[in-house]
Design an enzyme around this catalytic site. Sequence first.
Site, PDB file in Angstrom:
ATOM      1  CB  CYS A   1      -0.954  -0.002   1.191  1.00  0.00           C
ATOM      2  SG  CYS A   1      -0.161   0.200   2.800  1.00  0.00           S
ATOM      3  N   GLY A   2       0.309   2.383   0.030  1.00  0.00           N
ATOM      4  CA  GLY A   2       1.075   3.619  -0.069  1.00  0.00           C
ATOM      5  C   GLY A   2       2.148   3.783   0.984  1.00  0.00           C
TER       6      GLY A   2
END
Length: 93
Positions: free
Chosen positions: A8-9
């Site tokens: 994820c980010g």
Amino acid sequence: MVKVLTACGNGMGSSMVIKMKVENALRGLGVTNFESASCSVGEAKGLAAGYDIVIASNHLISELEGRTNGKLIGLDNLMDDNEIKTKLEAALK
């Protein structure tokens, strides 16, 4: 053994949630011999080559292209168990 990396980010929460959903989906597909890990997309750029399947949100998946010989799975909805299972099933064929 199937090795799956979820990203994820920032590597703080979403990737861990995806990881747990992926583990459940793999078990549901009858896959018991797997290893999974979660991290940020930045870390995944360096780790992806060691995994058979790399999973991230669609808006991040382009950052991982060319970094693995495995399969990349982009998700539209990180919380959609059906999408995760369907895309994993296709990647495992």
